[in-house]
Structure formats: structure tokens, C-alpha cells
Scaffold this motif. Structure first.
Motif, PDB file in Angstrom:
ATOM      1  N   GLU A  93     -43.061 -21.969 -37.660  1.00  0.00           N
ATOM      2  CA  GLU A  93     -42.431 -22.694 -38.769  1.00  0.00           C
ATOM      3  C   GLU A  93     -41.396 -21.823 -39.465  1.00  0.00           C
ATOM      4  O   GLU A  93     -40.286 -22.286 -39.753  1.00  0.00           O
ATOM      5  CB  GLU A  93     -43.495 -23.142 -39.771  1.00  0.00           C
ATOM      6  N   SER A  94     -41.753 -20.563 -39.749  1.00  0.00           N
ATOM      7  CA  SER A  94     -40.790 -19.699 -40.425  1.00  0.00           C
ATOM      8  C   SER A  94     -39.598 -19.378 -39.528  1.00  0.00           C
ATOM      9  O   SER A  94     -38.468 -19.291 -40.000  1.00  0.00           O
ATOM     10  CB  SER A  94     -41.461 -18.419 -40.941  1.00  0.00           C
ATOM     11  N   LEU A  95     -39.840 -19.237 -38.232  1.00  0.00           N
ATOM     12  CA  LEU A  95     -38.732 -19.005 -37.297  1.00  0.00           C
ATOM     13  C   LEU A  95     -37.773 -20.182 -37.281  1.00  0.00           C
ATOM     14  O   LEU A  95     -36.555 -20.001 -37.266  1.00  0.00           O
ATOM     15  CB  LEU A  95     -39.260 -18.797 -35.880  1.00  0.00           C
ATOM     16  N   THR A  96     -38.319 -21.373 -37.261  1.00  0.00           N
ATOM     17  CA  THR A  96     -37.474 -22.566 -37.245  1.00  0.00           C
ATOM     18  C   THR A  96     -36.612 -22.603 -38.501  1.00  0.00           C
ATOM     19  O   THR A  96     -35.426 -22.915 -38.435  1.00  0.00           O
ATOM     20  CB  THR A  96     -38.336 -23.836 -37.128  1.00  0.00           C
ATOM     21  N   GLU A 105     -30.134 -28.540 -31.512  1.00  0.00           N
ATOM     22  CA  GLU A 105     -31.316 -29.407 -31.657  1.00  0.00           C
ATOM     23  C   GLU A 105     -32.340 -29.201 -30.537  1.00  0.00           C
ATOM     24  O   GLU A 105     -33.546 -29.206 -30.781  1.00  0.00           O
ATOM     25  CB  GLU A 105     -30.895 -30.879 -31.726  1.00  0.00           C
ATOM     26  N   ASP A 106     -31.868 -29.011 -29.312  1.00  0.00           N
ATOM     27  CA  ASP A 106     -32.797 -28.786 -28.195  1.00  0.00           C
ATOM     28  C   ASP A 106     -33.601 -27.507 -28.397  1.00  0.00           C
ATOM     29  O   ASP A 106     -34.803 -27.463 -28.142  1.00  0.00           O
ATOM     30  CB  ASP A 106     -32.049 -28.712 -26.862  1.00  0.00           C
ATOM     31  N   GLU A 107     -32.934 -26.451 -28.862  1.00  0.00           N
ATOM     32  CA  GLU A 107     -33.632 -25.188 -29.097  1.00  0.00           C
ATOM     33  C   GLU A 107     -34.632 -25.323 -30.241  1.00  0.00           C
ATOM     34  O   GLU A 107     -35.742 -24.784 -30.160  1.00  0.00           O
ATOM     35  CB  GLU A 107     -32.634 -24.076 -29.393  1.00  0.00           C
ATOM     36  N   LYS A 108     -34.256 -26.030 -31.290  1.00  0.00           N
ATOM     37  CA  LYS A 108     -35.204 -26.261 -32.401  1.00  0.00           C
ATOM     38  C   LYS A 108     -36.447 -26.988 -31.900  1.00  0.00           C
ATOM     39  O   LYS A 108     -37.568 -26.641 -32.264  1.00  0.00           O
ATOM     40  CB  LYS A 108     -34.551 -27.087 -33.509  1.00  0.00           C
TER      41      LYS A 108
END
Length: 142
Positions: A93-96, A105-108
């Protein structure tokens, strides 16, 4: 993880020799954390002096989509899959949040939704001693 001298060397090689920077890491939140330190460490590390050693790094793998495709083609033992812990989920979550401005968006989606378990690069050795090298070669050719 990774230390300042290593990041300075990578940045120098990237700038002086115009080399691309590719990241190969375990498929877990802490592998992706290593990539984020290269990419945008300036926000978190005062020693760096505002992105001083940040470089544009491409996440080569091991991505959840890569592993899903590998798992479809090759049977891997259940022992290579590790459950995500609560700490892993918090880190994702913090990385995102930290990486949000830098991820498409694909990487997220890969970081936040598709990573259902952890897999270390060493798990690919179940597929043979040369498999990882061949896999990297094929990724570079694509």
C-alpha cells in the motif's frame, strides 16, 4: 539496500555511458522497494539531496504477470509460493502511494492487485540452472 555508493555508480554509468537501467528483483514488496529507491529515493533519504542519485529504472521483472505466464507453461512446486504477510500488504500500500506518480496503470495494478503471493527469483531454478539467464535474455529481446 541499495547503498548510496551503488546508486551513485548506477547513476554515473547511466548518464555517462547512456546505459539503460533495468531492475530484476524478487516478486515481493521488498523487491519492488529496491526499485523504488533507485527511482525516487530523494523524498525519503535526506542524504541524497533531492533525487541526487535517482535514475529512470525499468521494472524488468519478476512481475506477477511474468510469473503467471511462467506458471501456466511450467509446473512449479507449491513451496515456491509464499503467502503475503500483513506487513507485506502494508508495504505494498505504501509503495503504491509513493510510486503512484511514476507508475502507469498496469504497473499500479501489478503492485496493488495482482501480487497475491511472494516468489523469489531463486524459485526459477526449479526450471533448470540456465532458465533464469535464458528468461532474462528473452525479456531483453522482446
Amino acid at each position: 539496500f541499495p547503498d548510496l555508493c551503488t546508486r551513485a555508480l548506477v547513476k554515473t554509468l547511466h548518464e555517462e555511458l547512456d546505459l539503460p537501467v533495468l531492475g530484476l528483483c524478487d516478486m515481493n514488496p521488498y523487491g519492488i522497494s529496491v526499485l523504488s529507491v533507485y527511482f525516487c529515493a530523494g523524498d525519503r533519504m535526506g542524504v541524497d539531496g533531492n533525487y541526487r542519485y535517482s535514475v529512470p529504472i525499468e521494472w524488468m521483472g519478476l512481475r506477477p504477470t511474468d510469473f503467471a505466464a511462467l506458471h501456466e507453461k511450467h509446473i512449479l512446486p507449491n513451496t515456491v509460493f509464499q503467502s503475503l504477510t500483513d506487513l507485506d500488504r502494508k508495504r505494498m500500500e505504501s509503495l503504491t502511494d509513493e510510486m503512484s506518480p511514476y507508475l502507469d496503470e498496469d504497473e499500479k495494478d501489478e503492485v496493488s492487485e495482482e501480487m497475491k503471493y511472494k516468489v523469489e527469483l531463486e524459485a526459477l531454478y526449479w526450471l533448470g540452472a540456465d532458465f533464469l539467464g535464458d528468461w532474462v535474455f528473452n525479456k531483453l529481446q522482446a
